[in-house]
Scaffold this motif. Structure first.
Motif, PDB file in Angstrom:
ATOM      1  N   SER A  25      33.330  54.076  42.579  1.00 20.83           N
ATOM      2  CA  SER A  25      32.326  54.020  41.502  1.00 20.83           C
ATOM      3  C   SER A  25      32.412  55.207  40.553  1.00 20.83           C
ATOM      4  CB  SER A  25      30.927  54.002  42.098  1.00 20.83           C
ATOM      5  OG  SER A  25      30.749  52.875  42.900  1.00 20.83           O
TER       6      SER A  25
ATOM      7  N   SER B 255      28.781  48.120  39.277  1.00 26.53           N
ATOM      8  CA  SER B 255      29.085  46.716  39.601  1.00 26.53           C
ATOM      9  C   SER B 255      30.394  46.273  38.953  1.00 26.53           C
ATOM     10  CB  SER B 255      27.941  45.809  39.129  1.00 26.53           C
ATOM     11  OG  SER B 255      26.780  46.066  39.879  1.00 26.53           O
TER      12      SER B 255
ATOM     13  N   SER C  81      36.091  47.448  37.933  1.00 28.27           N
ATOM     14  CA  SER C  81      37.418  47.608  37.322  1.00 28.27           C
ATOM     15  C   SER C  81      37.350  48.286  35.952  1.00 28.27           C
ATOM     16  CB  SER C  81      38.141  46.259  37.218  1.00 28.27           C
ATOM     17  OG  SER C  81      37.505  45.438  36.282  1.00 28.27           O
TER      18      SER C  81
ATOM     19  N   SER D 145      42.301  45.312  35.450  1.00 22.60           N
ATOM     20  CA  SER D 145      42.250  45.444  36.910  1.00 22.60           C
ATOM     21  C   SER D 145      43.649  45.446  37.540  1.00 22.60           C
ATOM     22  CB  SER D 145      41.389  44.333  37.524  1.00 22.60           C
ATOM     23  OG  SER D 145      42.019  43.085  37.333  1.00 22.60           O
ATOM     24  N   LYS D 146      44.664  45.038  36.759  1.00 20.89           N
ATOM     25  CA  LYS D 146      46.048  45.064  37.279  1.00 20.89           C
ATOM     26  C   LYS D 146      46.741  46.404  36.985  1.00 20.89           C
ATOM     27  CE  LYS D 146      46.690  40.754  38.745  1.00 20.89           C
ATOM     28  NZ  LYS D 146      45.279  40.378  38.698  1.00 20.89           N
TER      29      LYS D 146
ATOM     30  N   PHE E   3      43.200  47.772  42.704  1.00 21.58           N
ATOM     31  CA  PHE E   3      41.884  47.101  42.620  1.00 21.58           C
ATOM     32  C   PHE E   3      41.778  46.035  43.707  1.00 21.58           C
ATOM     33  CE2 PHE E   3      38.708  44.107  40.822  1.00 21.58           C
ATOM     34  CZ  PHE E   3      37.647  44.997  40.737  1.00 21.58           C
TER      35      PHE E   3
ATOM     36  N   MET F 154      39.008  45.951  46.682  1.00 19.87           N
ATOM     37  CA  MET F 154      38.131  44.792  46.935  1.00 19.87           C
ATOM     38  C   MET F 154      38.342  44.234  48.346  1.00 19.87           C
ATOM     39  SD  MET F 154      36.236  44.286  44.306  1.00 19.87           S
ATOM     40  CE  MET F 154      36.183  46.022  43.943  1.00 19.87           C
TER      41      MET F 154
ATOM     42  N   LEU G 156      36.451  46.313  50.732  1.00 17.97           N
ATOM     43  CA  LEU G 156      35.007  46.042  50.742  1.00 17.97           C
ATOM     44  C   LEU G 156      34.683  44.757  51.494  1.00 17.97           C
ATOM     45  CD1 LEU G 156      34.048  47.105  47.092  1.00 17.97           C
ATOM     46  CD2 LEU G 156      33.610  48.356  49.199  1.00 17.97           C
ATOM     47  N   ASP G 157      35.603  43.794  51.471  1.00 13.09           N
ATOM     48  CA  ASP G 157      35.358  42.561  52.231  1.00 13.09           C
ATOM     49  C   ASP G 157      35.176  42.878  53.717  1.00 13.09           C
ATOM     50  OD1 ASP G 157      35.481  40.898  50.025  1.00 13.09           O
ATOM     51  OD2 ASP G 157      37.626  40.516  50.239  1.00 13.09           O
TER      52      ASP G 157
ATOM     53  N   ARG H 221      31.725  45.804  53.997  1.00 12.91           N
ATOM     54  CA  ARG H 221      30.339  45.409  53.699  1.00 12.91           C
ATOM     55  C   ARG H 221      29.630  44.978  54.977  1.00 12.91           C
ATOM     56  NH1 ARG H 221      32.103  42.782  47.919  1.00 12.91           N
ATOM     57  NH2 ARG H 221      31.610  44.642  46.698  1.00 12.91           N
TER      58      ARG H 221
ATOM     59  N   LYS I 205      35.375  36.683  53.038  1.00 11.57           N
ATOM     60  CA  LYS I 205      34.684  37.146  51.824  1.00 11.57           C
ATOM     61  C   LYS I 205      33.250  36.605  51.793  1.00 11.57           C
ATOM     62  CE  LYS I 205      38.848  37.126  48.998  1.00 11.57           C
ATOM     63  NZ  LYS I 205      39.318  38.426  49.389  1.00 11.57           N
TER      64      LYS I 205
ATOM     65  N   GLU J  61      27.583  49.587  48.286  1.00 14.19           N
ATOM     66  CA  GLU J  61      28.755  48.747  48.607  1.00 14.19           C
ATOM     67  C   GLU J  61      28.633  47.374  47.948  1.00 14.19           C
ATOM     68  OE1 GLU J  61      30.478  50.706  52.639  1.00 14.19           O
ATOM     69  OE2 GLU J  61      31.364  48.865  51.922  1.00 14.19           O
ATOM     70  N   GLY J  62      28.129  47.398  46.713  1.00 11.18           N
ATOM     71  CA  GLY J  62      27.946  46.190  45.932  1.00 11.18           C
ATOM     72  C   GLY J  62      26.512  45.707  46.045  1.00 11.18           C
TER      73      GLY J  62
ATOM     74  N   ARG K  35      31.518  32.457  44.408  1.00 11.70           N
ATOM     75  CA  ARG K  35      32.939  32.248  44.102  1.00 11.70           C
ATOM     76  C   ARG K  35      33.709  31.745  45.319  1.00 11.70           C
ATOM     77  NH1 ARG K  35      35.046  37.585  40.817  1.00 11.70           N
ATOM     78  NH2 ARG K  35      33.915  37.236  38.887  1.00 11.70           N
TER      79      ARG K  35
HETATM   80  N1  COS Z   1      39.890  40.710  47.585  1.00  9.83           N
HETATM   81  C1  COS Z   1      41.110  40.771  47.038  1.00  9.83           C
HETATM   82  N2  COS Z   1      41.309  40.725  45.696  1.00  9.83           N
HETATM   83  C2  COS Z   1      40.226  40.592  44.915  1.00  9.83           C
HETATM   84  C3  COS Z   1      38.919  40.519  45.423  1.00  9.83           C
HETATM   85  C4  COS Z   1      38.778  40.553  46.814  1.00  9.83           C
HETATM   86  N3  COS Z   1      37.567  40.475  47.381  1.00  9.83           N
HETATM   87  N4  COS Z   1      38.036  40.402  44.412  1.00  9.83           N
HETATM   88  C5  COS Z   1      38.770  40.414  43.304  1.00  9.83           C
HETATM   89  N5  COS Z   1      40.092  40.532  43.600  1.00  9.83           N
HETATM   90  C6  COS Z   1      41.209  40.514  42.669  1.00  9.83           C
HETATM   91  C7  COS Z   1      41.183  39.172  41.969  1.00  9.83           C
HETATM   92  O1  COS Z   1      41.904  38.220  42.714  1.00  9.83           O
HETATM   93  C8  COS Z   1      41.777  39.439  40.624  1.00  9.83           C
HETATM   94  O2  COS Z   1      43.162  39.357  40.703  1.00  9.83           O
HETATM   95  P1  COS Z   1      43.883  38.054  40.072  1.00  9.83           P
HETATM   96  O3  COS Z   1      43.625  38.172  38.580  1.00  9.83           O
HETATM   97  O4  COS Z   1      45.297  38.213  40.471  1.00  9.83           O
HETATM   98  O5  COS Z   1      43.237  36.838  40.660  1.00  9.83           O
HETATM   99  C9  COS Z   1      41.409  40.908  40.354  1.00  9.83           C
HETATM  100  O6  COS Z   1      41.058  41.492  41.632  1.00  9.83           O
HETATM  101  C10 COS Z   1      40.227  41.009  39.416  1.00  9.83           C
HETATM  102  O7  COS Z   1      39.210  40.229  39.980  1.00  9.83           O
HETATM  103  P2  COS Z   1      37.960  39.686  39.141  1.00  9.83           P
HETATM  104  O8  COS Z   1      38.417  39.167  37.821  1.00  9.83           O
HETATM  105  O9  COS Z   1      37.215  38.784  40.038  1.00  9.83           O
HETATM  106  O10 COS Z   1      37.181  41.034  38.914  1.00  9.83           O
HETATM  107  P3  COS Z   1      35.790  41.257  38.259  1.00  9.83           P
HETATM  108  O11 COS Z   1      35.958  42.350  37.279  1.00  9.83           O
HETATM  109  O12 COS Z   1      35.183  39.958  37.832  1.00  9.83           O
HETATM  110  O13 COS Z   1      34.945  41.880  39.467  1.00  9.83           O
HETATM  111  C11 COS Z   1      33.489  41.868  41.373  1.00  9.83           C
HETATM  112  C12 COS Z   1      34.691  41.238  40.669  1.00  9.83           C
HETATM  113  C13 COS Z   1      32.239  41.838  40.530  1.00  9.83           C
HETATM  114  C14 COS Z   1      33.305  41.028  42.631  1.00  9.83           C
HETATM  115  C15 COS Z   1      33.877  43.322  41.748  1.00  9.83           C
HETATM  116  O14 COS Z   1      33.997  44.118  40.610  1.00  9.83           O
HETATM  117  C16 COS Z   1      32.890  43.979  42.682  1.00  9.83           C
HETATM  118  O15 COS Z   1      32.930  43.739  43.896  1.00  9.83           O
HETATM  119  N6  COS Z   1      31.998  44.834  42.140  1.00  9.83           N
HETATM  120  C17 COS Z   1      31.104  45.636  42.962  1.00  9.83           C
HETATM  121  C18 COS Z   1      31.817  46.889  43.328  1.00  9.83           C
HETATM  122  C19 COS Z   1      31.159  47.555  44.469  1.00  9.83           C
HETATM  123  O16 COS Z   1      30.953  46.976  45.527  1.00  9.83           O
HETATM  124  N7  COS Z   1      30.842  48.807  44.285  1.00  9.83           N
HETATM  125  C20 COS Z   1      30.210  49.558  45.311  1.00  9.83           C
HETATM  126  C21 COS Z   1      30.809  50.885  45.379  1.00  9.83           C
HETATM  127  S1  COS Z   1      32.031  51.009  46.522  1.00  9.83           S
HETATM  128  S2  COS Z   1      31.020  51.785  47.993  1.00  9.83           S
END
Ligand code: COS
Length: 383
Positions: free
Chosen positions: A128, A134, A137, A180-181, A234, A238, A241-242, A245, A316, A366-367, A378
């Motif tokens: 963060s 939230s 990326s 995000s890439k 990224f 993510m 976090l799966d 969490r 997830k 953690e989200g 999703r």
């Molecule tokens: N596992 C693996 N890859 C993931 C993923 C996951 N759970 N979630 C997203 N990705 C990948 C996607 O597959 C995507 O890649 P592709 O384009 O190849 O498909 C890429 O990452 C971007 O994903 P997406 O477009 O879904 O990203 P968003 O910007 O829409 O964000 C959320 C997705 C909102 C779910 C994410 O930003 C999130 O979890 N935010 C909260 C963050 C958080 O928990 N913060 C707390 C602090 S950490 S303690």
């Protein structure tokens, strides 16, 4: 397998729970109130957990750890959180900080950092930023190539156990044009030149766990610190976090159980109108609802933990669902516990007001639970 084996924890997990509960009650609970009041790191808990092999029990045995599976880690966190949520962040943060290394790092990298974690180094997770919560990326911390090295500049916000941990997983932008890439994961050490920390945040709860900003000022590290492919950070963040969490669900579950235990005991001690307040049906209904919801949260959390261990496809959904459900339960249960204790619940003579303040964070970090619902939606079967 017979139905006798279903929906019952194997003996080893019940034994683990009993031993962690004893340690938590004897060595962590006595300091929980002071840790909260003085906003100080729970050093007694850190020492006791380390000595018992519980501060980073998830570290595989080949790297000097206990090799605890996801369900065992959940039970450890749950039992510690039952008496002190701040202390339960020690095993939770250590898992969160080191999981990217475990999922993405090479054997050499794991050999370099995991044994130190098992010995108590501490490992924090830096995702963060002030403008990227939230919308993770959108992070701006940069890692730029300089010859064979990477140079990191930027800052991270709300970093749990910052300053205490020796190691930090840092998710940084390596190619802003790719969104995000263009994000990559690195390990930074507290002793690296250019690393510094902000003042501890003044928080509503979890006051024993230092939350600070982490600053990176021309922090120069070798490519051996990179733990994801360039551009794959990224997805690794993510993916992490799966799995983790679920540890927040465990924490929420523990806080809720702790509050119920205090409220149930109190309901038999407190007499009004000439009888125990437990004898009033209004109080019985509250306690019954608290216990019912906690048990439902526990089943969902343990189901999520087994999916994490197996790497099931529906992880997830289960991970987000367990965190959301358990944290919402923790908030409601702790509020009701304060209500059962009445005036005594609102002052710090009893731990339920602390538990209520602690519970709030589990709905946020953690989200947020709103983000969790996006993740769940999703991952509905039709998608
Ligand atoms: N596992 C693996 N890859 C993931 C993923 C996951 N759970 N979630 C997203 N990705 C990948 C996607 O597959 C995507 O890649 P592709 O384009 O190849 O498909 C890429 O990452 C971007 O994903 P997406 O477009 O879904 O990203 P968003 O910007 O829409 O964000 C959320 C997705 C909102 C779910 C994410 O930003 C999130 O979890 N935010 C909260 C963050 C958080 O928990 N913060 C707390 C602090 S950490 S303690």
């Amino acid at each position: 397998m017979t139905t006798n084996d279903l929906y019952a924890l194997p003996l080893e997990y019940n034994d683990l729970r009993a031993s962690v509960r004893a340690l938590a009650e004897n060595e962590i609970a006595p300091h929980a109130g002071a840790v909260d009041e003085d906003h100080r790191f729970p050093q007694e808990a850190a020492d006791a957990l380390l000595k018992a092999g519980l501060s980073a029990a998830h570290v595989p045995t080949e790297f000097g750890g206990e090799g605890a599976d996801a369900l065992a880690v959940v039970i450890i966190i749950e039992e510690v959180a039952r008496v002190c949520a701040s202390s339960s962040l020690i095993p939770a943060v250590n898992k969160l900080g080191s999981l990217p290394l475990m999922l993405g790092g090479s054997k050499e990298q794991k050999e370099r950092w995991l044994p130190q974690l098992a010995k108590g180094s501490g490992f924090s997770y830096c995702l963060s930023e002030s403008e990227a919560g939230s919308d993770a990326s959108a992070l701006k911390t940069k890692a730029e190539r300089s010859g064979d090295n990477w140079v990191i500049n930027g800052s991270k916000k709300w970093i749990s156990n910052a300053g205490v941990s020796e190691f930090y997983t840092v998710i940084a932008q390596t190619d802003p044009s790719k969104g995000s890439k263009g994000i990559t994961a690195f390990i930074v050490e507290k002793s690296d030149a250019g690393v510094s920390f902000g003042a501890p945040e003044k928080k509503m709860g979890f006051r024993g766990s230092p939350t600070r900003e982490v600053y990176f000022d021309d922090v120069t590290i070798g490519d051996d610190r990179r733990i994801s492919e360039v551009g794959a950070g990224f997805a690794l963040a993510m993916d992490t976090l799966d799995h983790t969490r679920i540890t927040i669900a465990a924490q929420a579950l523990g806080i809720a159980q702790g509050a119920l235990d205090v409220a149930a005991k109190y309901s038999h001690e407190r007499k009004q109108f000439g009888k125990e307040i437990f004898d009033f049906q209004g109080v019985q209904f509250m306690l019954a609802d608290m216990a019912m919801n906690i048990e439902a949260a526990r089943q969902l959390t343990y189901a999520a933990a087994t999916r994490s261990e197996r790497g099931d496809k529906d992880l997830k959904f289960f991970s987000a669902a367990s965190k959301t459900f358990a944290s919402d339960v923790a908030m409601k249960v702790t509020q009701d516990a304060v209500q059962v204790l009445g005036g005594y619940g609102y002052v710090s003579d009893y731990p339920v007001e602390r538990m209520m303040r602690d519970a709030k964070l589990t709905q946020i970090y953690e989200g947020t639970n709103q983000i969790q619902r996006i993740v769940m939606a999703r991952n509905l079967p039709a998608n």
